[in-house]
Design a protein around this motif. Sequence first.
Motif, PDB file in Angstrom:
ATOM      1  N   VAL A  33       0.835  -1.199   0.000  1.00  0.00           N
ATOM      2  CA  VAL A  33       0.000   0.000   0.000  1.00  0.00           C
ATOM      3  C   VAL A  33       0.871   1.252   0.000  1.00  0.00           C
ATOM      4  CG1 VAL A  33      -1.640   1.314   1.388  1.00  0.00           C
ATOM      5  CG2 VAL A  33      -1.978  -1.120   1.046  1.00  0.00           C
ATOM      6  N   ILE A  34       1.973   1.232   0.747  1.00  0.00           N
ATOM      7  CA  ILE A  34       2.895   2.369   0.766  1.00  0.00           C
ATOM      8  C   ILE A  34       3.582   2.531  -0.583  1.00  0.00           C
ATOM      9  CG2 ILE A  34       5.057   3.225   1.756  1.00  0.00           C
ATOM     10  CD1 ILE A  34       4.117   1.995   4.418  1.00  0.00           C
ATOM     11  N   PHE A  35       4.073   1.425  -1.153  1.00  0.00           N
ATOM     12  CA  PHE A  35       4.772   1.521  -2.429  1.00  0.00           C
ATOM     13  C   PHE A  35       3.837   1.830  -3.585  1.00  0.00           C
ATOM     14  CE2 PHE A  35       8.369  -0.912  -0.527  1.00  0.00           C
ATOM     15  CZ  PHE A  35       9.305   0.072  -0.728  1.00  0.00           C
ATOM     16  N   ARG A  36       2.553   1.619  -3.404  1.00  0.00           N
ATOM     17  CA  ARG A  36       1.599   1.974  -4.458  1.00  0.00           C
ATOM     18  C   ARG A  36       1.613   3.485  -4.689  1.00  0.00           C
ATOM     19  NH1 ARG A  36      -4.879   0.885  -4.472  1.00  0.00           N
ATOM     20  NH2 ARG A  36      -5.269   1.819  -6.490  1.00  0.00           N
ATOM     21  N   ARG A  37       1.830   4.234  -3.647  1.00  0.00           N
ATOM     22  CA  ARG A  37       1.897   5.688  -3.777  1.00  0.00           C
ATOM     23  C   ARG A  37       3.157   6.132  -4.505  1.00  0.00           C
ATOM     24  NH1 ARG A  37      -2.517   7.630  -1.415  1.00  0.00           N
ATOM     25  NH2 ARG A  37      -3.259   6.527   0.417  1.00  0.00           N
ATOM     26  N   PHE A  38       4.193   5.284  -4.535  1.00  0.00           N
ATOM     27  CA  PHE A  38       5.429   5.634  -5.226  1.00  0.00           C
ATOM     28  C   PHE A  38       5.501   4.972  -6.595  1.00  0.00           C
ATOM     29  CE2 PHE A  38       6.621   5.929  -0.694  1.00  0.00           C
ATOM     30  CZ  PHE A  38       6.838   7.287  -0.664  1.00  0.00           C
ATOM     31  N   SER A  39       4.379   4.711  -7.196  1.00  0.00           N
ATOM     32  CA  SER A  39       4.217   4.159  -8.547  1.00  0.00           C
ATOM     33  C   SER A  39       4.979   2.860  -8.765  1.00  0.00           C
ATOM     34  CB  SER A  39       4.614   5.192  -9.617  1.00  0.00           C
ATOM     35  OG  SER A  39       6.007   5.364  -9.677  1.00  0.00           O
ATOM     36  N   LEU A  40       4.697   1.890  -7.911  1.00  0.00           N
ATOM     37  CA  LEU A  40       5.235   0.543  -8.119  1.00  0.00           C
ATOM     38  C   LEU A  40       4.236  -0.210  -8.994  1.00  0.00           C
ATOM     39  CD1 LEU A  40       7.435  -1.524  -7.286  1.00  0.00           C
ATOM     40  CD2 LEU A  40       5.950  -2.187  -5.435  1.00  0.00           C
ATOM     41  N   ARG A  41       4.132   0.202 -10.260  1.00  0.00           N
ATOM     42  CA  ARG A  41       3.100  -0.348 -11.127  1.00  0.00           C
ATOM     43  C   ARG A  41       3.619  -1.412 -12.079  1.00  0.00           C
ATOM     44  NH1 ARG A  41      -0.517   4.864 -12.756  1.00  0.00           N
ATOM     45  NH2 ARG A  41      -1.024   5.450 -10.640  1.00  0.00           N
ATOM     46  N   SER A  42       4.860  -1.400 -12.397  1.00  0.00           N
ATOM     47  CA  SER A  42       5.318  -2.368 -13.383  1.00  0.00           C
ATOM     48  C   SER A  42       5.413  -3.746 -12.746  1.00  0.00           C
ATOM     49  CB  SER A  42       6.678  -1.961 -13.947  1.00  0.00           C
ATOM     50  OG  SER A  42       7.675  -2.148 -12.978  1.00  0.00           O
ATOM     51  N   ALA A  43       5.138  -4.750 -13.542  1.00  0.00           N
ATOM     52  CA  ALA A  43       5.153  -6.127 -13.056  1.00  0.00           C
ATOM     53  C   ALA A  43       6.558  -6.557 -12.661  1.00  0.00           C
ATOM     54  CB  ALA A  43       4.592  -7.053 -14.129  1.00  0.00           C
ATOM     55  N   LYS A  44       7.558  -6.029 -13.359  1.00  0.00           N
ATOM     56  CA  LYS A  44       8.937  -6.402 -13.054  1.00  0.00           C
ATOM     57  C   LYS A  44       9.342  -5.915 -11.671  1.00  0.00           C
ATOM     58  CE  LYS A  44      11.687  -6.016 -16.477  1.00  0.00           C
ATOM     59  NZ  LYS A  44      12.553  -5.444 -17.519  1.00  0.00           N
ATOM     60  N   ARG A  45       8.983  -4.690 -11.320  1.00  0.00           N
ATOM     61  CA  ARG A  45       9.321  -4.165  -9.999  1.00  0.00           C
ATOM     62  C   ARG A  45       8.541  -4.886  -8.909  1.00  0.00           C
ATOM     63  NH1 ARG A  45       8.907   2.127 -10.218  1.00  0.00           N
ATOM     64  NH2 ARG A  45       8.381   1.976 -12.397  1.00  0.00           N
ATOM     65  N   ALA A  46       7.302  -5.225  -9.171  1.00  0.00           N
ATOM     66  CA  ALA A  46       6.499  -5.963  -8.188  1.00  0.00           C
ATOM     67  C   ALA A  46       7.065  -7.362  -7.973  1.00  0.00           C
ATOM     68  CB  ALA A  46       5.055  -6.040  -8.639  1.00  0.00           C
ATOM     69  N   PHE A  47       7.565  -7.990  -9.034  1.00  0.00           N
ATOM     70  CA  PHE A  47       8.160  -9.324  -8.922  1.00  0.00           C
ATOM     71  C   PHE A  47       9.448  -9.273  -8.097  1.00  0.00           C
ATOM     72  CE2 PHE A  47      10.829 -12.757 -10.688  1.00  0.00           C
ATOM     73  CZ  PHE A  47      10.045 -13.832 -10.312  1.00  0.00           C
ATOM     74  N   VAL A  48      10.296  -8.295  -8.358  1.00  0.00           N
ATOM     75  CA  VAL A  48      11.536  -8.149  -7.588  1.00  0.00           C
ATOM     76  C   VAL A  48      11.214  -7.835  -6.126  1.00  0.00           C
ATOM     77  CG1 VAL A  48      13.607  -6.724  -7.310  1.00  0.00           C
ATOM     78  CG2 VAL A  48      12.929  -7.511  -9.577  1.00  0.00           C
ATOM     79  N   PHE A  49      10.236  -6.985  -5.902  1.00  0.00           N
ATOM     80  CA  PHE A  49       9.816  -6.659  -4.536  1.00  0.00           C
ATOM     81  C   PHE A  49       9.310  -7.898  -3.816  1.00  0.00           C
ATOM     82  CE2 PHE A  49       6.466  -5.250  -1.609  1.00  0.00           C
ATOM     83  CZ  PHE A  49       7.234  -4.523  -0.736  1.00  0.00           C
ATOM     84  N   SER A  50       8.569  -8.757  -4.506  1.00  0.00           N
ATOM     85  CA  SER A  50       8.059  -9.982  -3.903  1.00  0.00           C
ATOM     86  C   SER A  50       9.193 -10.927  -3.514  1.00  0.00           C
ATOM     87  CB  SER A  50       7.113 -10.696  -4.865  1.00  0.00           C
ATOM     88  OG  SER A  50       6.027  -9.878  -5.179  1.00  0.00           O
ATOM     89  N   ILE A  51      10.204 -11.018  -4.352  1.00  0.00           N
ATOM     90  CA  ILE A  51      11.345 -11.874  -4.035  1.00  0.00           C
ATOM     91  C   ILE A  51      12.101 -11.334  -2.828  1.00  0.00           C
ATOM     92  CG2 ILE A  51      13.597 -12.649  -4.889  1.00  0.00           C
ATOM     93  CD1 ILE A  51      12.302 -12.925  -7.636  1.00  0.00           C
ATOM     94  N   VAL A  52      12.254 -10.030  -2.747  1.00  0.00           N
ATOM     95  CA  VAL A  52      12.940  -9.432  -1.596  1.00  0.00           C
ATOM     96  C   VAL A  52      12.159  -9.694  -0.308  1.00  0.00           C
ATOM     97  CG1 VAL A  52      13.606  -7.223  -0.563  1.00  0.00           C
ATOM     98  CG2 VAL A  52      14.169  -7.706  -2.939  1.00  0.00           C
TER      99      VAL A  52
END
Length: 112
Positions: A33-52
């Motif tokens: 929810v916090i990163f949604r405000r910082f435009s974490l919209r691309s699937a690649k960034r969401a995938f890397v974030f999920s792995i982290v």
Amino acid sequence: MTLDAIFTVLLYSAAPYWGWLLFLVGLPVVSLVIFRRFSLRSAKRAFVFSIVVGLVCALSAPPLTGSSLAMLNGAADWVMLIMVAIGATLYTMILAAIVLKPQSTSLFDQRA
């Protein structure tokens, strides 16, 4: 052992860790929810974030249970740690799919 007794043992064994379990479940929700405000919209960034998030949860699981990485002796211990990482990663990816806005438009939104 009956199914009721198995659930009772599981509930009593997890009782000291409920606070940490709720924290680990809520962490991806709040962070997405916090990163949604910082435009974490691309699937690649969401995938890397999920792995982290999965790696952080896997590395924080042994200290939360009073153990350490040095105490993981058997293959079963390492498999369970890897399963914690995979589970947390998949959980975060599902939440990312729900929280983040979709990139494509629906077929039903098109006007004829």
